[in-house]
Motif scaffolding. Sequence first.
Motif, PDB file in Angstrom:
ATOM      1  N   ILE A 124     -10.702  -1.846   7.135  1.00 23.66           N
ATOM      2  CA  ILE A 124     -11.207  -2.743   5.894  1.00 23.66           C
ATOM      3  C   ILE A 124      -9.736  -2.994   4.978  1.00 23.66           C
ATOM      4  O   ILE A 124      -9.980  -4.285   4.541  1.00 23.66           O
ATOM      5  N   GLY A 125      -9.006  -2.138   4.874  1.00 24.40           N
ATOM      6  CA  GLY A 125      -7.883  -2.737   4.005  1.00 24.40           C
ATOM      7  C   GLY A 125      -6.969  -1.461   3.692  1.00 24.40           C
ATOM      8  O   GLY A 125      -7.169  -0.510   4.393  1.00 24.40           O
ATOM      9  N   VAL A 126      -6.385  -1.584   2.395  1.00 23.67           N
ATOM     10  CA  VAL A 126      -5.463  -0.564   1.881  1.00 23.67           C
ATOM     11  C   VAL A 126      -5.760  -0.437   0.280  1.00 23.67           C
ATOM     12  O   VAL A 126      -6.163  -1.591  -0.295  1.00 23.67           O
ATOM     13  N   LEU A 127      -5.676   0.735  -0.173  1.00 20.66           N
ATOM     14  CA  LEU A 127      -5.724   1.076  -1.574  1.00 20.66           C
ATOM     15  C   LEU A 127      -4.065   1.037  -1.760  1.00 20.66           C
ATOM     16  O   LEU A 127      -3.467   2.146  -1.277  1.00 20.66           O
ATOM     17  N   ASP A 128      -3.671   0.386  -2.980  1.00 20.73           N
ATOM     18  CA  ASP A 128      -2.088   0.415  -2.972  1.00 20.73           C
ATOM     19  C   ASP A 128      -1.635   0.866  -4.694  1.00 20.73           C
ATOM     20  O   ASP A 128      -2.612   0.134  -5.210  1.00 20.73           O
ATOM     21  N   ILE A 129      -1.237   1.719  -4.880  1.00 20.73           N
ATOM     22  CA  ILE A 129      -0.715   1.977  -6.235  1.00 20.73           C
ATOM     23  C   ILE A 129       0.849   2.118  -6.413  1.00 20.73           C
ATOM     24  O   ILE A 129       1.526   2.583  -5.593  1.00 20.73           O
ATOM     25  N   ASP A 130       1.403   1.432  -7.442  1.00 21.04           N
ATOM     26  CA  ASP A 130       2.681   1.276  -7.969  1.00 21.04           C
ATOM     27  C   ASP A 130       2.990   1.906  -9.072  1.00 21.04           C
ATOM     28  O   ASP A 130       2.080   2.007  -9.795  1.00 21.04           O
ATOM     29  N   SER A 131       4.233   2.643  -9.024  1.00 16.72           N
ATOM     30  CA  SER A 131       4.723   3.083 -10.330  1.00 16.72           C
ATOM     31  C   SER A 131       5.833   2.732 -10.706  1.00 16.72           C
ATOM     32  O   SER A 131       6.809   2.403  -9.738  1.00 16.72           O
ATOM     33  N   PRO A 132       6.107   2.626 -11.968  1.00  9.93           N
ATOM     34  CA  PRO A 132       7.830   2.356 -12.505  1.00  9.93           C
ATOM     35  C   PRO A 132       8.465   3.517 -12.611  1.00  9.93           C
ATOM     36  O   PRO A 132       9.774   3.452 -13.111  1.00  9.93           O
ATOM     37  N   ILE A 133       8.402   4.509 -12.031  1.00 11.95           N
ATOM     38  CA  ILE A 133       8.913   5.924 -12.241  1.00 11.95           C
ATOM     39  C   ILE A 133       9.130   6.417 -10.386  1.00 11.95           C
ATOM     40  O   ILE A 133       8.366   6.346  -9.664  1.00 11.95           O
ATOM     41  N   TYR A 134      10.450   6.630 -10.532  1.00 15.79           N
ATOM     42  CA  TYR A 134      10.584   6.986  -8.871  1.00 15.79           C
ATOM     43  C   TYR A 134      10.054   8.612  -8.641  1.00 15.79           C
ATOM     44  O   TYR A 134       9.892   9.332  -9.703  1.00 15.79           O
ATOM     45  N   ASP A 135       9.649   8.775  -7.457  1.00 15.63           N
ATOM     46  CA  ASP A 135       8.935  10.108  -6.954  1.00 15.63           C
ATOM     47  C   ASP A 135       7.792  10.110  -7.911  1.00 15.63           C
ATOM     48  O   ASP A 135       7.398  11.510  -8.290  1.00 15.63           O
ATOM     49  N   ARG A 136       6.988   9.333  -8.226  1.00 16.72           N
ATOM     50  CA  ARG A 136       5.676   9.584  -9.083  1.00 16.72           C
ATOM     51  C   ARG A 136       4.626  10.152  -8.314  1.00 16.72           C
ATOM     52  O   ARG A 136       3.883  11.126  -9.005  1.00 16.72           O
TER      53      ARG A 136
END
Length: 156
Positions: A124-136
């Motif tokens: 169906i697709g993907v859930l994508d989550i980004d963070s402004p912190i390394y190793d989050r």
Amino acid sequence: MFTATEIKNYEQLHQMFDALSKDEHNQTSILANASSLLNYFLKDINWVGFYLHNKETDQLELGPFQGLPACTTIAIGKGVCGLAYRSNDVFIVDDVNAFPGHIACDANSKSEIVVPIYKDGKGIGVLDIDSPIYDRFTEEDRVGLVKFVDILLKHL
């Protein structure tokens, strides 16, 4: 190992999302509320949303999200999202700048988690989550977000 706080928080998120989606039948509405809840619930993130597989173009296309404007299409097998989708495997990237082929939509993103969404063997697709912190993102996030996607699939 999970801490009591993490279990409680993900369990509460799962219960809220399941209840919110219970009588909803519109995929866009379900995904929009999912991205909103995750954006509110998760700390130290700067983008959360969905890329959905378009069978006609065989690409991932931008779906409901929270955050800055994003890339609108991603080729299957390209970037973190395209690779996670193709392999049907969760990707946790501690440093996106060190990931070969990373597609940078927001220069502030430092780490990322991508959870593929498959139902009855069909992508169906993907859930994508980004963070402004390394190793989050942690193993606890992987487990909690995989369960979140499982609940999502009940309603799609």
